[in-house]
Design an enzyme around this catalytic site. Sequence first.
Site, PDB file in Angstrom:
ATOM      1  N   TYR A  75       0.837  -1.194   0.000  1.00 38.36           N
ATOM      2  CA  TYR A  75       0.000   0.000   0.000  1.00 38.36           C
ATOM      3  C   TYR A  75       0.874   1.247   0.000  1.00 38.36           C
ATOM      4  O   TYR A  75       2.092   1.169   0.225  1.00 38.36           O
ATOM      5  CB  TYR A  75      -0.938   0.009   1.213  1.00 38.36           C
ATOM      6  N   LYS A  83       6.582  -1.900   1.846  1.00 32.54           N
ATOM      7  CA  LYS A  83       5.415  -1.355   2.549  1.00 32.54           C
ATOM      8  C   LYS A  83       4.234  -2.310   2.359  1.00 32.54           C
ATOM      9  O   LYS A  83       3.297  -2.033   1.599  1.00 32.54           O
ATOM     10  CB  LYS A  83       5.109   0.055   2.012  1.00 32.54           C
ATOM     11  N   GLU A 118      12.493   2.282  13.746  1.00 33.05           N
ATOM     12  CA  GLU A 118      11.553   3.316  13.291  1.00 33.05           C
ATOM     13  C   GLU A 118      10.292   3.225  14.138  1.00 33.05           C
ATOM     14  O   GLU A 118      10.235   2.451  15.095  1.00 33.05           O
ATOM     15  CB  GLU A 118      11.234   3.120  11.803  1.00 33.05           C
ATOM     16  N   LEU A 131      11.498   1.175   6.743  1.00 27.68           N
ATOM     17  CA  LEU A 131      10.924   1.654   5.498  1.00 27.68           C
ATOM     18  C   LEU A 131      11.717   2.900   5.090  1.00 27.68           C
ATOM     19  O   LEU A 131      12.015   3.747   5.931  1.00 27.68           O
ATOM     20  CB  LEU A 131       9.450   2.022   5.708  1.00 27.68           C
TER      21      LEU A 131
END
Length: 282
Positions: free
Chosen positions: A31, A148, A180, A204
């Site tokens: 996505y 992702k 993260e 990411l």
Amino acid sequence: MWLYLNDKYVEHDKATISPFDRGFLFSDGIYEVVRSYPPRGFFQIEAHLERMRYGLEQLRIGGMDISKVRPIIEELLARNGHKSSQAIAYIQVTRGAYFPRQHFFPPPSTPPTLLISTSPFKPHAEEIEKGVQVLLEKDIRWSRCDIKTIALLPNILSRQRAVEQGVCETIWSRDGFITEGTHTNFCAVKGGVLLTPRKSNFILSGVTRQVVLHMCGTLNIPCSETSINESELGEFDECMIVGTTTEVTPVVKINELTIKDGMPGEITRRIQKELYRKIAGE
Ligand SMILES: Cc1ncc(COP(=O)(O)O)c(C=O)c1O
């Protein structure tokens, strides 16, 4: 509300997805979230679409024409009346529907499922101004966090614990090193230098993170993509989380640790200001 699903614009209450869609059965898909700021329009849409291309390639999902995504989002923003206010576009691609259920790929002729929706977005003004507290937890995700994917259970559970504690985000550490947040990248400032975990399969590659690193060049702020040990957190002068929805949000407390004087720092403010200049296209 209009959606785009499987080659058609449809009203959301008329949209249907096969029970054999591999997104539904296996989280077999990716996505993206793109933000639009009127009057300028999309921010960094090409970088988001490039990351989508990368994810599809890594997961070997074929048959998707990425060049059609932007015009579809434009059309949805218009149909949904989101052209004049800030909005978010959600784009999801799965490996399509196939029966019988099987782990291995369906025949290459199986079309991917493309879903695009748009929604109005209200900026998190107070958090951006005052700063936020975040939780720190262990990163239990798989080791391809550079993709992702729509498989987000660790993100969901960590974010839920944050919400239950009245804070806005959870950041993670893997083997003692900060990776993260559930929907953000992490940056810190020490001795005037901006630090952020280096790109790897464990994070990411955030579009906002990349913009922040680029802005450091413009602002003459030295920066380093490096390893950040969680034991260093107490030494930081400033911390921030950065992302499409979060923009640049100061972090003033991590678990029970207050960062410096508990106020957003000067470098964070300079980066925020530069981001808004960039968004406005100055
Ligand atoms: C796990 C994770 N890290 C970082 C980010 C920030 O990426 P971006 O700046 O491209 O929104 C996101 C955004 O959703 C995310 O899900």
